[in-house]
Design a protein around this motif. Structure first.
Motif, PDB file in Angstrom:
ATOM      1  N   THR A  56       1.034  -1.208  -0.150  1.00 54.20           N
ATOM      2  CA  THR A  56       0.013  -0.039  -0.059  1.00 54.20           C
ATOM      3  C   THR A  56       0.992   1.110  -0.115  1.00 54.20           C
ATOM      4  OG1 THR A  56      -1.686  -1.132   1.194  1.00 54.20           O
ATOM      5  CG2 THR A  56      -1.726   1.248   1.262  1.00 54.20           C
ATOM      6  N   VAL A  57       0.291   2.283  -0.508  1.00 53.68           N
ATOM      7  CA  VAL A  57       1.068   3.754  -0.540  1.00 53.68           C
ATOM      8  C   VAL A  57      -0.035   4.692   0.168  1.00 53.68           C
ATOM      9  CG1 VAL A  57       1.954   5.645  -1.940  1.00 53.68           C
ATOM     10  CG2 VAL A  57       2.181   3.307  -2.752  1.00 53.68           C
ATOM     11  N   VAL A  58       0.852   5.132   1.555  1.00 55.09           N
ATOM     12  CA  VAL A  58      -0.108   5.906   2.265  1.00 55.09           C
ATOM     13  C   VAL A  58       0.648   7.337   2.236  1.00 55.09           C
ATOM     14  CG1 VAL A  58      -0.714   4.269   3.882  1.00 55.09           C
ATOM     15  CG2 VAL A  58       1.367   5.331   4.320  1.00 55.09           C
ATOM     16  N   GLN A  59      -0.402   8.294   2.495  1.00 57.67           N
ATOM     17  CA  GLN A  59       0.167   9.634   2.729  1.00 57.67           C
ATOM     18  C   GLN A  59       0.333   9.964   4.139  1.00 57.67           C
ATOM     19  OE1 GLN A  59      -1.535  12.445   0.144  1.00 57.67           O
ATOM     20  NE2 GLN A  59      -0.372  14.340   1.272  1.00 57.67           N
ATOM     21  N   VAL A  60       1.479  10.445   4.690  1.00 54.37           N
ATOM     22  CA  VAL A  60       1.466  10.788   6.297  1.00 54.37           C
ATOM     23  C   VAL A  60       2.279  12.249   5.935  1.00 54.37           C
ATOM     24  CG1 VAL A  60       2.822  10.357   8.146  1.00 54.37           C
ATOM     25  CG2 VAL A  60       2.194   8.477   6.584  1.00 54.37           C
ATOM     26  N   GLY A  61       1.459  13.236   6.299  1.00 56.43           N
ATOM     27  CA  GLY A  61       1.867  14.603   6.159  1.00 56.43           C
ATOM     28  C   GLY A  61       1.886  14.902   4.669  1.00 56.43           C
ATOM     29  N   GLY A  62       3.138  15.521   4.416  1.00 58.54           N
ATOM     30  CA  GLY A  62       3.417  15.734   2.976  1.00 58.54           C
ATOM     31  C   GLY A  62       3.960  14.706   2.215  1.00 58.54           C
ATOM     32  N   ALA A  63       4.131  13.528   2.732  1.00 54.13           N
ATOM     33  CA  ALA A  63       5.132  12.498   2.132  1.00 54.13           C
ATOM     34  C   ALA A  63       4.298  11.420   1.954  1.00 54.13           C
ATOM     35  CB  ALA A  63       6.236  11.883   3.030  1.00 54.13           C
ATOM     36  N   ARG A  64       4.907  10.775   0.977  1.00 53.96           N
ATOM     37  CA  ARG A  64       3.854   9.378   0.391  1.00 53.96           C
ATOM     38  C   ARG A  64       4.986   8.036   0.694  1.00 53.96           C
ATOM     39  NH1 ARG A  64       0.093  10.147  -4.702  1.00 53.96           N
ATOM     40  NH2 ARG A  64      -1.404  11.897  -3.800  1.00 53.96           N
ATOM     41  N   ILE A  65       4.449   7.398   1.462  1.00 57.56           N
ATOM     42  CA  ILE A  65       5.378   6.278   1.679  1.00 57.56           C
ATOM     43  C   ILE A  65       4.930   4.835   1.171  1.00 57.56           C
ATOM     44  CG2 ILE A  65       6.211   5.090   3.662  1.00 57.56           C
ATOM     45  CD1 ILE A  65       5.893   7.527   5.085  1.00 57.56           C
ATOM     46  N   ALA A  66       5.617   4.039   0.527  1.00 59.79           N
ATOM     47  CA  ALA A  66       5.318   2.783   0.033  1.00 59.79           C
ATOM     48  C   ALA A  66       5.585   1.779   1.099  1.00 59.79           C
ATOM     49  CB  ALA A  66       5.823   2.419  -1.165  1.00 59.79           C
ATOM     50  N   LEU A  67       4.715   0.887   1.461  1.00 56.32           N
ATOM     51  CA  LEU A  67       4.819  -0.029   2.602  1.00 56.32           C
ATOM     52  C   LEU A  67       4.319  -1.528   2.050  1.00 56.32           C
ATOM     53  CD1 LEU A  67       3.146   2.073   5.561  1.00 56.32           C
ATOM     54  CD2 LEU A  67       5.545   1.573   5.164  1.00 56.32           C
ATOM     55  N   GLY A  68       5.265  -2.579   2.469  1.00 56.24           N
ATOM     56  CA  GLY A  68       5.089  -3.899   1.977  1.00 56.24           C
ATOM     57  C   GLY A  68       3.622  -4.514   2.663  1.00 56.24           C
ATOM     58  N   ARG A  69       3.256  -5.605   2.047  1.00 60.18           N
ATOM     59  CA  ARG A  69       1.942  -6.098   2.813  1.00 60.18           C
ATOM     60  C   ARG A  69       2.526  -6.414   4.226  1.00 60.18           C
ATOM     61  NH1 ARG A  69      -3.488  -7.349   1.334  1.00 60.18           N
ATOM     62  NH2 ARG A  69      -4.217  -8.399   3.283  1.00 60.18           N
ATOM     63  N   GLY A  70       3.416  -7.178   4.313  1.00 58.96           N
ATOM     64  CA  GLY A  70       4.048  -7.678   5.854  1.00 58.96           C
ATOM     65  C   GLY A  70       3.961  -6.540   6.685  1.00 58.96           C
ATOM     66  N   VAL A  71       4.173  -5.301   6.551  1.00 56.90           N
ATOM     67  CA  VAL A  71       4.296  -4.177   7.405  1.00 56.90           C
ATOM     68  C   VAL A  71       2.934  -3.774   7.537  1.00 56.90           C
ATOM     69  CG1 VAL A  71       4.945  -1.859   7.639  1.00 56.90           C
ATOM     70  CG2 VAL A  71       6.811  -3.774   6.793  1.00 56.90           C
ATOM     71  N   THR A  72       2.289  -3.546   6.376  1.00 56.49           N
ATOM     72  CA  THR A  72       0.867  -3.028   6.489  1.00 56.49           C
ATOM     73  C   THR A  72      -0.036  -3.839   7.456  1.00 56.49           C
ATOM     74  OG1 THR A  72       0.009  -3.999   4.532  1.00 56.49           O
ATOM     75  CG2 THR A  72       0.826  -1.704   4.512  1.00 56.49           C
ATOM     76  N   ASP A  73       0.277  -5.309   7.311  1.00 56.32           N
ATOM     77  CA  ASP A  73      -0.462  -6.099   8.442  1.00 56.32           C
ATOM     78  C   ASP A  73      -0.079  -5.920   9.849  1.00 56.32           C
ATOM     79  OD1 ASP A  73      -1.899  -7.675   6.456  1.00 56.32           O
ATOM     80  OD2 ASP A  73      -0.189  -9.087   6.081  1.00 56.32           O
ATOM     81  N   LYS A  74       0.798  -5.238  10.103  1.00 54.73           N
ATOM     82  CA  LYS A  74       1.444  -5.152  11.608  1.00 54.73           C
ATOM     83  C   LYS A  74       1.066  -3.636  12.071  1.00 54.73           C
ATOM     84  CE  LYS A  74       4.930  -8.458  11.147  1.00 54.73           C
ATOM     85  NZ  LYS A  74       6.581  -8.800  10.893  1.00 54.73           N
ATOM     86  N   ILE A  75       0.520  -2.837  11.260  1.00 54.34           N
ATOM     87  CA  ILE A  75       0.034  -1.607  11.651  1.00 54.34           C
ATOM     88  C   ILE A  75      -1.450  -1.393  11.871  1.00 54.34           C
ATOM     89  CG2 ILE A  75       0.152   1.089  11.146  1.00 54.34           C
ATOM     90  CD1 ILE A  75       2.408   0.417   9.359  1.00 54.34           C
ATOM     91  N   ARG A  76      -1.715  -1.083  13.303  1.00 55.35           N
ATOM     92  CA  ARG A  76      -3.233  -1.054  13.601  1.00 55.35           C
ATOM     93  C   ARG A  76      -3.465   0.293  13.672  1.00 55.35           C
ATOM     94  NH1 ARG A  76      -3.847  -5.694  12.330  1.00 55.35           N
ATOM     95  NH2 ARG A  76      -2.740  -7.021  13.390  1.00 55.35           N
ATOM     96  N   VAL A  77      -4.659   0.505  12.944  1.00 54.72           N
ATOM     97  CA  VAL A  77      -5.324   1.842  12.699  1.00 54.72           C
ATOM     98  C   VAL A  77      -6.681   1.748  13.093  1.00 54.72           C
ATOM     99  CG1 VAL A  77      -3.516   2.579  10.985  1.00 54.72           C
ATOM    100  CG2 VAL A  77      -5.715   1.480  10.431  1.00 54.72           C
ATOM    101  N   MET A  78      -7.279   3.261  13.211  1.00 54.35           N
ATOM    102  CA  MET A  78      -8.570   3.336  13.490  1.00 54.35           C
ATOM    103  C   MET A  78      -9.199   4.369  12.537  1.00 54.35           C
ATOM    104  SD  MET A  78     -10.497   5.099  16.872  1.00 54.35           S
ATOM    105  CE  MET A  78      -9.620   3.831  17.961  1.00 54.35           C
ATOM    106  N   PRO A  79     -10.030   3.848  11.686  1.00 56.20           N
ATOM    107  CA  PRO A  79     -10.637   4.695  10.416  1.00 56.20           C
ATOM    108  C   PRO A  79     -11.357   6.161  10.861  1.00 56.20           C
ATOM    109  CG  PRO A  79     -11.183   2.398  10.232  1.00 56.20           C
ATOM    110  CD  PRO A  79     -10.664   2.547  11.779  1.00 56.20           C
ATOM    111  N   ILE A  80     -10.719   7.076  10.265  1.00 53.74           N
ATOM    112  CA  ILE A  80     -11.524   8.467  10.537  1.00 53.74           C
ATOM    113  C   ILE A  80     -12.567   8.800   9.805  1.00 53.74           C
ATOM    114  CG2 ILE A  80     -10.733  10.962  10.298  1.00 53.74           C
ATOM    115  CD1 ILE A  80      -7.895  10.211  10.825  1.00 53.74           C
ATOM    116  N   MET A  81     -13.649   9.415  10.297  1.00 53.50           N
ATOM    117  CA  MET A  81     -14.958   9.497  10.187  1.00 53.50           C
ATOM    118  C   MET A  81     -14.815   9.962   8.311  1.00 53.50           C
ATOM    119  SD  MET A  81     -18.074  11.872  11.241  1.00 53.50           S
ATOM    120  CE  MET A  81     -16.860  12.730  12.179  1.00 53.50           C
ATOM    121  N   SER A  82     -14.395  11.075   7.980  1.00 52.25           N
ATOM    122  CA  SER A  82     -14.583  11.597   6.654  1.00 52.25           C
ATOM    123  C   SER A  82     -13.038  11.927   6.142  1.00 52.25           C
ATOM    124  CB  SER A  82     -15.374  12.717   6.636  1.00 52.25           C
ATOM    125  OG  SER A  82     -14.596  13.922   6.988  1.00 52.25           O
TER     126      SER A  82
END
Length: 96
Positions: A56-82
């Motif tokens: 997955t590619v995510v945007q954090v602040g002004g940066a776009r970061i590509a993360l592999g599937r193994g890493v994205t499976d290990k990051i826990r997040v809470m969806p934001i409303m909108s």
């Protein structure tokens, strides 16, 4: 600001969804790498490409970061409303 208290892995978020980082299931080295990339607990991020079998590619602040599937499976997040609220939060964090 949050739709509910559901915590999922980053790999489960669809394209365009924004979320706030809650925790990491990875080891110390993985967590240190995420922190160096700006992905920390409490930081909002948005999925800008994927998810796919390779990651997955995510945007954090002004940066776009590509993360592999193994890493994205290990990051826990809470969806934001909108997406608009999340984009605002992402830009506020980047400006701080």
């Amino acid at each position: 600001m949050h739709t509910d208290s559901v915590v999922v892995s980053l790999a489960q978020l669809p394209y365009g969804q924004c979320a706030q980082v809650v925790d990491f299931d990875g080891g110390r080295t993985m967590v240190q790498r995420m922190v160096m990339l700006g992905i920390r607990r409490g930081v909002p991020l948005c999925v800008v490409h994927g998810p796919g079998p390779r990651g997955t590619v995510v945007q954090v602040g002004g940066a776009r970061i590509a993360l592999g599937r193994g890493v994205t499976d290990k990051i826990r997040v809470m969806p934001i409303m909108s997406s608009a609220a999340a984009a605002s939060a992402v830009h506020q964090k980047a400006a701080a």
